[in-house]
Motif scaffolding. Sequence first.
Motif, PDB file in Angstrom:
ATOM      1  N   THR A 129      18.947  56.146  -3.531  1.00  0.00           N
ATOM      2  CA  THR A 129      19.303  55.682  -4.874  1.00  0.00           C
ATOM      3  C   THR A 129      18.510  54.422  -5.216  1.00  0.00           C
ATOM      4  O   THR A 129      18.400  53.503  -4.400  1.00  0.00           O
ATOM      5  CB  THR A 129      20.807  55.373  -4.946  1.00  0.00           C
ATOM      6  N   ARG A 130      18.000  54.366  -6.438  1.00  0.00           N
ATOM      7  CA  ARG A 130      17.207  53.215  -6.869  1.00  0.00           C
ATOM      8  C   ARG A 130      18.116  52.121  -7.400  1.00  0.00           C
ATOM      9  O   ARG A 130      18.139  51.796  -8.590  1.00  0.00           O
ATOM     10  CB  ARG A 130      16.200  53.651  -7.933  1.00  0.00           C
ATOM     11  N   GLU A 131      18.883  51.563  -6.468  1.00  0.00           N
ATOM     12  CA  GLU A 131      19.777  50.461  -6.785  1.00  0.00           C
ATOM     13  C   GLU A 131      19.684  49.443  -5.658  1.00  0.00           C
ATOM     14  O   GLU A 131      19.309  49.779  -4.523  1.00  0.00           O
ATOM     15  CB  GLU A 131      21.225  50.943  -6.938  1.00  0.00           C
ATOM     16  N   LEU A 132      20.040  48.201  -5.983  1.00  0.00           N
ATOM     17  CA  LEU A 132      19.971  47.142  -4.985  1.00  0.00           C
ATOM     18  C   LEU A 132      20.995  47.362  -3.880  1.00  0.00           C
ATOM     19  O   LEU A 132      22.129  47.806  -4.130  1.00  0.00           O
ATOM     20  CB  LEU A 132      20.212  45.777  -5.637  1.00  0.00           C
ATOM     21  N   MET A 133      20.581  47.045  -2.640  1.00  0.00           N
ATOM     22  CA  MET A 133      21.466  47.091  -1.472  1.00  0.00           C
ATOM     23  C   MET A 133      21.605  45.652  -0.966  1.00  0.00           C
ATOM     24  O   MET A 133      20.717  45.165  -0.254  1.00  0.00           O
ATOM     25  CB  MET A 133      20.880  47.993  -0.382  1.00  0.00           C
ATOM     26  N   ARG A 134      22.678  45.002  -1.325  1.00  0.00           N
ATOM     27  CA  ARG A 134      22.872  43.620  -0.874  1.00  0.00           C
ATOM     28  C   ARG A 134      23.176  43.616   0.621  1.00  0.00           C
ATOM     29  O   ARG A 134      24.121  44.288   1.072  1.00  0.00           O
ATOM     30  CB  ARG A 134      23.994  42.958  -1.664  1.00  0.00           C
ATOM     31  N   TRP A 135      22.390  42.868   1.391  1.00  0.00           N
ATOM     32  CA  TRP A 135      22.504  42.920   2.845  1.00  0.00           C
ATOM     33  C   TRP A 135      23.892  42.516   3.354  1.00  0.00           C
ATOM     34  O   TRP A 135      24.414  43.170   4.284  1.00  0.00           O
ATOM     35  CB  TRP A 135      21.428  42.056   3.487  1.00  0.00           C
TER      36      TRP A 135
ATOM     37  N   LEU B 109      17.622  39.143  -3.109  1.00  0.00           N
ATOM     38  CA  LEU B 109      17.236  39.635  -1.782  1.00  0.00           C
ATOM     39  C   LEU B 109      18.043  39.001  -0.662  1.00  0.00           C
ATOM     40  O   LEU B 109      17.906  39.420   0.502  1.00  0.00           O
ATOM     41  CB  LEU B 109      15.739  39.377  -1.536  1.00  0.00           C
ATOM     42  N   ASP B 110      18.841  37.977  -0.975  1.00  0.00           N
ATOM     43  CA  ASP B 110      19.633  37.267   0.038  1.00  0.00           C
ATOM     44  C   ASP B 110      18.739  36.694   1.134  1.00  0.00           C
ATOM     45  O   ASP B 110      19.027  36.817   2.330  1.00  0.00           O
ATOM     46  CB  ASP B 110      20.693  38.200   0.657  1.00  0.00           C
ATOM     47  N   LEU B 111      17.627  36.092   0.713  1.00  0.00           N
ATOM     48  CA  LEU B 111      16.666  35.497   1.639  1.00  0.00           C
ATOM     49  C   LEU B 111      16.380  34.062   1.232  1.00  0.00           C
ATOM     50  O   LEU B 111      16.775  33.598   0.153  1.00  0.00           O
ATOM     51  CB  LEU B 111      15.355  36.291   1.638  1.00  0.00           C
TER      52      LEU B 111
ATOM     53  N   GLN C 129      10.901  31.101   1.482  1.00  0.00           N
ATOM     54  CA  GLN C 129       9.774  31.405   2.363  1.00  0.00           C
ATOM     55  C   GLN C 129       9.815  32.867   2.816  1.00  0.00           C
ATOM     56  O   GLN C 129       8.793  33.559   2.826  1.00  0.00           O
ATOM     57  CB  GLN C 129       9.791  30.481   3.575  1.00  0.00           C
ATOM     58  N   GLN C 130      10.995  33.362   3.185  1.00  0.00           N
ATOM     59  CA  GLN C 130      11.124  34.767   3.600  1.00  0.00           C
ATOM     60  C   GLN C 130      10.805  35.707   2.442  1.00  0.00           C
ATOM     61  O   GLN C 130      10.221  36.776   2.648  1.00  0.00           O
ATOM     62  CB  GLN C 130      12.542  35.029   4.110  1.00  0.00           C
ATOM     63  N   THR C 131      11.184  35.313   1.231  1.00  0.00           N
ATOM     64  CA  THR C 131      10.886  36.141   0.065  1.00  0.00           C
ATOM     65  C   THR C 131       9.387  36.261  -0.148  1.00  0.00           C
ATOM     66  O   THR C 131       8.868  37.365  -0.386  1.00  0.00           O
ATOM     67  CB  THR C 131      11.546  35.548  -1.190  1.00  0.00           C
ATOM     68  N   GLU C 132       8.671  35.148  -0.050  1.00  0.00           N
ATOM     69  CA  GLU C 132       7.216  35.176  -0.223  1.00  0.00           C
ATOM     70  C   GLU C 132       6.545  35.995   0.872  1.00  0.00           C
ATOM     71  O   GLU C 132       5.599  36.747   0.610  1.00  0.00           O
ATOM     72  CB  GLU C 132       6.665  33.747  -0.233  1.00  0.00           C
ATOM     73  N   GLU C 133       7.022  35.857   2.102  1.00  0.00           N
ATOM     74  CA  GLU C 133       6.452  36.638   3.210  1.00  0.00           C
ATOM     75  C   GLU C 133       6.667  38.132   2.995  1.00  0.00           C
ATOM     76  O   GLU C 133       5.772  38.949   3.262  1.00  0.00           O
ATOM     77  CB  GLU C 133       7.077  36.188   4.530  1.00  0.00           C
ATOM     78  N   THR C 134       7.842  38.502   2.523  1.00  0.00           N
ATOM     79  CA  THR C 134       8.129  39.918   2.263  1.00  0.00           C
ATOM     80  C   THR C 134       7.246  40.458   1.148  1.00  0.00           C
ATOM     81  O   THR C 134       6.690  41.567   1.262  1.00  0.00           O
ATOM     82  CB  THR C 134       9.608  40.099   1.889  1.00  0.00           C
TER      83      THR C 134
END
Length: 519
Positions: free
Chosen positions: A383-389, A443-445, A448-453
């Motif tokens: 499904t094209r929906e967000l999956m909150r970790w 993204l719950d990040l 820095q983790q967001t930029e790396e991803t």
Amino acid sequence: MPNIFATRHCTPKQDKPYSKSHYSIAMAEVRKQEKDFTKEVDELLPETSALVKSESVQLSDALERLLALEKQTRNARLANDLPSTTRLAKAALELCYESRDYTQLNSTISLLSKKHGQLKVVVQAIVEQAISWLPGIRQEQGVEKWLELVETLRSVTEGKASPSRHGLSTHSYGIFLETPRARVTLALSHYHETLSKAPSALAATIKEALQTASDLLSDLQVETYSSMERREKTEFILEQMRLLIAVARLKDAEVPAKQGKNALGSGEPEWVKAKVGGRKVNESFLKEKENEDLKLKYYDLMIQQALHQSAYLEVAKHYEKVWDTPSIKEDESKSRAALEHIVYYVVLAPHDNEQSDMLHHLFANPALEKLELHYNLVKSFVTRELMRWPGIESLYGPFLRTTPVFSVSKQWEDLHTRVVEHNVRVVAQYYTRITLSRLTILLDLTPQQTEETLARLVVSHTIWARVDRPAGIVNFRSKRSAEDVMNDWSSDMQKLLGLVEKTWIGMNAAQAAQSRIKA
């Protein structure tokens, strides 16, 4: 969880004293028989056997009489009597074995194989006769005598020509004895493997014994053996792979984790050899019903090799082949376990066209609906929906962390990475521009983790994105050229004109129909 790969190890075939290669060898060296010594052999064999049993003569004297007649039956110019030569050679070995004189037995085997003009069928017959005695000798006389006979047989079947007393080289029997040599080598390899499993064995002894067992089998190029049956050939290749993986794991355990798998002294060369060995197995042959045990063993080894490289999609494919096996589908617990592993590894695999196709096919599989939790997990990725970790971790974590797959911290972290990558693809689909702070929250990040991803997905061509760091904005749409805009406009105009024309034709048809009714 049931062991879906429960199979037996390859054991040497000792119930086939004569193989089809006997006849091909006989056809290859057809010689005209000049004289028949059957009568002389019939008289001599009972006589020598009775003399040895009565102890009236020594074993060496009886052997001398047999070998003297064997020379006459073997001589190409005088007799060339193949059946009689074979009977005499086997009788000589039989006397040594019944007398329990294993030193003389080894000497007689070597002597007969090196006789000038010795027929290949005769050598193969005595080798296979001696192989049939190996289990009994090991059980009755111990490992020492067994090893002596094994080394003698390996020397005879080695395939290298040895010089004769006249300075000429004798015949090489290697190509005709490749299958017996492989069986003897397999038994020797299993012996060294048992040494590595001894409770009192030291670490150095374990490594050396296991390395020796692997090297012995790896030297055999059984895939080129024409005289070996296809099933036995596959069993040998699987044994080679199994021992290579065992050695690789042992070496990897000795290397510090910080140095990585490519460190000096690691088992990476063995892993590569195991992968190459897997390509030698014909997978279509494994689909036959009688070869299901080999199929399960093969995919078990391939899964181990793929897991070492973290090739999750390959692991999922292998588990899919296991799940398609009739014996696995008949067992509900094994079928469920295989399907669960397909789900685990297909969601762990990095996103690409092949992974996406396999994921959607798995979601459409009716069998998956019986596994509610796994079905919902796959549905979340489809499904094209967000999956909150945090929600995924609280919903699926308590169960998944108890499984052998996700009890490993690395694979749990890889699942987190796949969830984040899925969310980035969803955001890239619905947003043209988004602030970095808002994306970090979705993204719950950390920033820095967001930029790396983002950087990793852009490099892998999964998405297109540009980050304006001073402005803190992420662009998911590239700047379009004037040509692209005009091409889209032209395409849209063509579609619009096509709809207008279709509507005009429909109106004309309706007006014509109404005029006919009024008329």
